[in-house]
Motif scaffolding. Sequence first.
Motif, PDB file in Angstrom:
ATOM      1  N   ILE A   1      -1.070   6.077  -9.147  1.00 41.11           N
ATOM      2  CA  ILE A   1      -2.156   5.631  -8.394  1.00 41.11           C
ATOM      3  C   ILE A   1      -3.345   6.080  -8.921  1.00 41.11           C
ATOM      4  O   ILE A   1      -3.516   7.326  -9.115  1.00 41.11           O
ATOM      5  N   LYS A   2      -4.158   5.001  -9.272  1.00 43.08           N
ATOM      6  CA  LYS A   2      -5.377   5.497 -10.292  1.00 43.08           C
ATOM      7  C   LYS A   2      -6.430   6.529  -9.375  1.00 43.08           C
ATOM      8  O   LYS A   2      -7.291   7.129  -9.911  1.00 43.08           O
ATOM      9  N   GLY A   3      -6.587   5.907  -8.025  1.00 44.39           N
ATOM     10  CA  GLY A   3      -7.469   6.435  -7.134  1.00 44.39           C
ATOM     11  C   GLY A   3      -7.354   7.970  -6.732  1.00 44.39           C
ATOM     12  O   GLY A   3      -6.307   8.028  -6.133  1.00 44.39           O
ATOM     13  N   LYS A   4      -8.141   8.870  -7.098  1.00 41.65           N
ATOM     14  CA  LYS A   4      -7.662  10.113  -6.908  1.00 41.65           C
ATOM     15  C   LYS A   4      -7.652  10.469  -5.324  1.00 41.65           C
ATOM     16  O   LYS A   4      -6.611  11.268  -5.099  1.00 41.65           O
ATOM     17  N   PHE A   5      -8.409  10.076  -4.719  1.00 40.82           N
ATOM     18  CA  PHE A   5      -8.417  10.457  -3.247  1.00 40.82           C
ATOM     19  C   PHE A   5      -7.355   9.949  -2.642  1.00 40.82           C
ATOM     20  O   PHE A   5      -6.541  10.680  -1.662  1.00 40.82           O
ATOM     21  N   LEU A   6      -6.840   8.741  -2.855  1.00 41.29           N
ATOM     22  CA  LEU A   6      -5.559   8.181  -2.321  1.00 41.29           C
ATOM     23  C   LEU A   6      -4.147   8.881  -2.922  1.00 41.29           C
ATOM     24  O   LEU A   6      -3.352   9.394  -2.206  1.00 41.29           O
ATOM     25  N   ARG A   7      -4.364   9.087  -4.208  1.00 39.76           N
ATOM     26  CA  ARG A   7      -3.240   9.860  -4.683  1.00 39.76           C
ATOM     27  C   ARG A   7      -2.864  10.959  -4.301  1.00 39.76           C
ATOM     28  O   ARG A   7      -1.883  11.586  -4.038  1.00 39.76           O
ATOM     29  N   GLU A   8      -4.043  12.015  -3.832  1.00 41.23           N
ATOM     30  CA  GLU A   8      -3.973  13.292  -3.380  1.00 41.23           C
ATOM     31  C   GLU A   8      -3.732  13.558  -1.958  1.00 41.23           C
ATOM     32  O   GLU A   8      -3.055  14.309  -1.347  1.00 41.23           O
ATOM     33  N   ARG A   9      -4.311  12.180  -1.122  1.00 40.69           N
ATOM     34  CA  ARG A   9      -4.073  12.424   0.172  1.00 40.69           C
ATOM     35  C   ARG A   9      -2.962  11.785   0.950  1.00 40.69           C
ATOM     36  O   ARG A   9      -2.999  11.887   1.904  1.00 40.69           O
ATOM     37  N   VAL A  10      -2.664  10.681   0.216  1.00 41.96           N
ATOM     38  CA  VAL A  10      -1.723   9.730   1.152  1.00 41.96           C
ATOM     39  C   VAL A  10      -0.344  10.597   1.519  1.00 41.96           C
ATOM     40  O   VAL A  10       0.110   9.935   2.651  1.00 41.96           O
ATOM     41  N   THR A  11      -0.081  11.465   0.923  1.00 43.66           N
ATOM     42  CA  THR A  11       1.345  11.959   1.176  1.00 43.66           C
ATOM     43  C   THR A  11       1.350  12.506   2.529  1.00 43.66           C
ATOM     44  O   THR A  11       2.436  12.660   3.332  1.00 43.66           O
ATOM     45  N   SER A  12       0.372  12.890   3.251  1.00 42.51           N
ATOM     46  CA  SER A  12       0.236  13.744   4.512  1.00 42.51           C
ATOM     47  C   SER A  12      -0.471  12.589   5.560  1.00 42.51           C
ATOM     48  O   SER A  12      -0.735  12.886   6.501  1.00 42.51           O
ATOM     49  N   ASN A  13      -0.615  11.341   5.066  1.00 47.64           N
ATOM     50  CA  ASN A  13      -1.487  10.341   6.055  1.00 47.64           C
ATOM     51  C   ASN A  13      -0.305   9.697   6.934  1.00 47.64           C
ATOM     52  O   ASN A  13       0.803   9.313   6.682  1.00 47.64           O
ATOM     53  N   GLY A  14      -0.640   9.751   8.244  1.00 44.66           N
ATOM     54  CA  GLY A  14       0.149   8.741   9.164  1.00 44.66           C
ATOM     55  C   GLY A  14       1.373   9.502   9.584  1.00 44.66           C
ATOM     56  O   GLY A  14       1.610  10.742   9.266  1.00 44.66           O
ATOM     57  N   CYS A  15       2.391   8.718   9.899  1.00 49.34           N
ATOM     58  CA  CYS A  15       3.679   9.359  10.105  1.00 49.34           C
ATOM     59  C   CYS A  15       4.550   9.730   8.890  1.00 49.34           C
ATOM     60  O   CYS A  15       5.322  10.634   9.067  1.00 49.34           O
ATOM     61  N   CYS A  16       4.353   8.950   7.875  1.00 50.09           N
ATOM     62  CA  CYS A  16       5.504   8.851   6.717  1.00 50.09           C
ATOM     63  C   CYS A  16       4.748   8.953   5.317  1.00 50.09           C
ATOM     64  O   CYS A  16       5.487   9.069   4.449  1.00 50.09           O
ATOM     65  N   GLY A  17       3.467   9.396   5.349  1.00 52.51           N
ATOM     66  CA  GLY A  17       2.811   9.264   3.939  1.00 52.51           C
ATOM     67  C   GLY A  17       3.226   8.203   3.046  1.00 52.51           C
ATOM     68  O   GLY A  17       3.233   6.874   3.740  1.00 52.51           O
ATOM     69  N   GLU A  18       3.310   8.311   1.856  1.00 53.89           N
ATOM     70  CA  GLU A  18       3.369   7.127   1.058  1.00 53.89           C
ATOM     71  C   GLU A  18       4.740   6.145   1.150  1.00 53.89           C
ATOM     72  O   GLU A  18       4.711   5.035   0.952  1.00 53.89           O
ATOM     73  N   LYS A  19       5.658   6.877   1.709  1.00 53.87           N
ATOM     74  CA  LYS A  19       7.100   6.236   2.246  1.00 53.87           C
ATOM     75  C   LYS A  19       6.692   5.172   3.267  1.00 53.87           C
ATOM     76  O   LYS A  19       7.691   4.146   3.362  1.00 53.87           O
TER      77      LYS A  19
ATOM     78  N   THR B   1       2.467 -12.302  -2.980  1.00 54.68           N
ATOM     79  CA  THR B   1       2.016 -11.215  -2.102  1.00 54.68           C
ATOM     80  C   THR B   1       2.500  -9.723  -2.257  1.00 54.68           C
ATOM     81  O   THR B   1       1.655  -8.934  -2.181  1.00 54.68           O
ATOM     82  N   TYR B   2       3.655  -9.679  -2.374  1.00 57.08           N
ATOM     83  CA  TYR B   2       4.190  -8.215  -2.608  1.00 57.08           C
ATOM     84  C   TYR B   2       3.577  -7.652  -4.021  1.00 57.08           C
ATOM     85  O   TYR B   2       2.908  -6.660  -4.092  1.00 57.08           O
ATOM     86  N   ASP B   3       3.547  -8.487  -4.984  1.00 49.33           N
ATOM     87  CA  ASP B   3       2.800  -8.246  -6.204  1.00 49.33           C
ATOM     88  C   ASP B   3       1.465  -7.719  -6.027  1.00 49.33           C
ATOM     89  O   ASP B   3       0.754  -6.759  -6.755  1.00 49.33           O
ATOM     90  N   GLU B   4       0.722  -8.388  -5.105  1.00 52.56           N
ATOM     91  CA  GLU B   4      -0.811  -8.264  -4.812  1.00 52.56           C
ATOM     92  C   GLU B   4      -0.946  -6.716  -4.198  1.00 52.56           C
ATOM     93  O   GLU B   4      -1.870  -6.042  -4.468  1.00 52.56           O
ATOM     94  N   PHE B   5      -0.086  -6.517  -3.261  1.00 52.63           N
ATOM     95  CA  PHE B   5      -0.171  -5.315  -2.569  1.00 52.63           C
ATOM     96  C   PHE B   5       0.300  -4.122  -3.752  1.00 52.63           C
ATOM     97  O   PHE B   5      -0.482  -2.989  -3.325  1.00 52.63           O
ATOM     98  N   VAL B   6       1.062  -4.375  -4.482  1.00 52.28           N
ATOM     99  CA  VAL B   6       1.607  -3.322  -5.782  1.00 52.28           C
ATOM    100  C   VAL B   6       0.168  -3.014  -6.232  1.00 52.28           C
ATOM    101  O   VAL B   6      -0.209  -1.824  -6.716  1.00 52.28           O
ATOM    102  N   SER B   7      -0.476  -4.041  -6.796  1.00 54.08           N
ATOM    103  CA  SER B   7      -1.865  -4.033  -7.606  1.00 54.08           C
ATOM    104  C   SER B   7      -2.868  -3.184  -6.790  1.00 54.08           C
ATOM    105  O   SER B   7      -3.732  -2.314  -7.346  1.00 54.08           O
ATOM    106  N   ILE B   8      -2.682  -3.513  -5.588  1.00 52.41           N
ATOM    107  CA  ILE B   8      -3.803  -2.862  -4.651  1.00 52.41           C
ATOM    108  C   ILE B   8      -3.770  -1.347  -4.605  1.00 52.41           C
ATOM    109  O   ILE B   8      -4.237  -0.532  -4.659  1.00 52.41           O
ATOM    110  N   ILE B   9      -2.490  -0.934  -4.208  1.00 50.68           N
ATOM    111  CA  ILE B   9      -2.175   0.506  -4.329  1.00 50.68           C
ATOM    112  C   ILE B   9      -2.048   1.229  -5.417  1.00 50.68           C
ATOM    113  O   ILE B   9      -2.750   2.305  -5.516  1.00 50.68           O
ATOM    114  N   ARG B  10      -1.845   0.636  -6.674  1.00 54.66           N
ATOM    115  CA  ARG B  10      -1.992   0.975  -7.970  1.00 54.66           C
ATOM    116  C   ARG B  10      -3.410   1.426  -8.002  1.00 54.66           C
ATOM    117  O   ARG B  10      -3.785   2.462  -8.881  1.00 54.66           O
ATOM    118  N   LYS B  11      -4.197   0.385  -7.839  1.00 55.98           N
ATOM    119  CA  LYS B  11      -5.678   0.562  -8.012  1.00 55.98           C
ATOM    120  C   LYS B  11      -6.192   1.804  -7.236  1.00 55.98           C
ATOM    121  O   LYS B  11      -6.984   2.565  -7.553  1.00 55.98           O
TER     122      LYS B  11
END
Length: 487
Positions: free
Chosen positions: A177-195, A294-304
């Motif tokens: 994940i290129k975006g630093k804020f998302l990469r560092e914070r997503v693991t504790s977001n919502g119920c299950c983080g990046e999963k 559509t799935y590939d576009e979601f992957v691209s969005i997350i990676r960015k």
Amino acid sequence: RILVCLVSPMKINSRRGAIPQQQPLLLNNLTKICLLVTVSAVIAGYYYFVSTAISIGTVENNSNAPFSRNNSNRNVRGNNVHPKPKATIGYAVTVSGCPKNNGSRGDFGAGITDGAAVLKHSIHLNSIQNHQQSRSLYDYKMYALVHPEAEFCARPTLEPLGYEILLRDVPVPLEEIKGKFLRERVTSNGCCGEKEFVKLHAYTLLKHPAVVHLDLDTLVLKPMDQLFDVMIDGPPKDGGNGGIEVAFGDPLVSPGSSGQIDAYFTRDYNMAHAGNKHVGVQGGFLVLRPSQSTYDEFVSIIRKGDFHEGKGWGGLGFGPFYGSMTFQGIIPYFYDHLHPGTGVELHHCVYNNMAINPRDKPTVNDVVNGRCRDGYNRPDKNDQCEDCRSRPIEEIVTTHFTLCQKPWECLPHDGDRIQERLCRKFHAEWYRVREDLETNRWGRHKIDLKNENEVVKARGGKFQPEHFRGYCKGHGGKCYIQMDVPS
């Protein structure tokens, strides 16, 4: 019946002009004809018997139904031949982790087994497999999208129930994940983080024209044929909504859009706050059109990883709110901003009803107070909002056990107030479906719920037996009697 032909021998001295030297040949021909007719009748009878058995068996034993190895698992109400399914809908749940203890809250403990079993049976009852009652024209197939870390608890639990296990990791590893804020914070977001992103793999179930992703603590109350019809066949030619209740009474097809519907969702107004530009989707319900692109576009969005602190996805206000970094935020960003007009917000009192308070202040003596939560972003509605807790259960298509708490908590919700009345009905329906599963699918004995001794002897629980149907010993999750799943 087997047709038996008896041939009478011809009399040699017949007065009808029989020619003695032709009798053996004629006798042989008649014998051959008789044998041919007999064999044909036997073959026809055999194929009639087989085809009849297959037709009935198709109804009684869904191909992905559990425990179809013996006759005791038949749905006794499904003994009529149903029409050919219009399509098979994929139904998916996601298991991102295993229980850390033996408790029953959330998707843990009783939820991962009993929740999954009852959810699947509720889908069965509202499919073509129960056509005589449901009138649905759609079949179903169950999937479990399982994170590799959860395989050891999910596979032995869900596979025997008829779920096909699909091991799926997160679409994008954290380090990519290129975006630093998302990469560092997503693991504790919502119920299950990046999963929580594992849910997006539902878009890859390409052999189905539509897929419904549900949480394990949901229940299907009515068929969803109208949603599937529009997604598969296109919107009604008359410009109407095809019987679908869209949020705010909006048109099904947005002006200027192509008319193709790729997703249905509800929003999580219980988590909405004044000042938020956008409201997240409720993560327990999504009907989608499978698509690899559509799935590939979601992957691209997350990676960015273009998630801004305080401003959400794209810096456009798709966050911050609960789960905004993951599923609850990326779905509205995709359908509201990147592909407007392709996703439809459904009426949250009809689909994914959670019995929420529609206003932002407590309800007192059945009187609501405060501003409409779903009106923060819709000033055109003049602060008018329906109280979903007053919606008749007969009109509700699916429910989600969030504010009402999980059925396996054995909470009676028997206070005479609006906060509890619908919750009690939802829980009663969950227990009714569980009983139907155990008696009509698994072949267990039906009992008289008014006979306390019989209830306790057969099921073990006497706490409000006509409501909990013998599956609760008392108030609270520790009093719940878990299913004994057939081996």
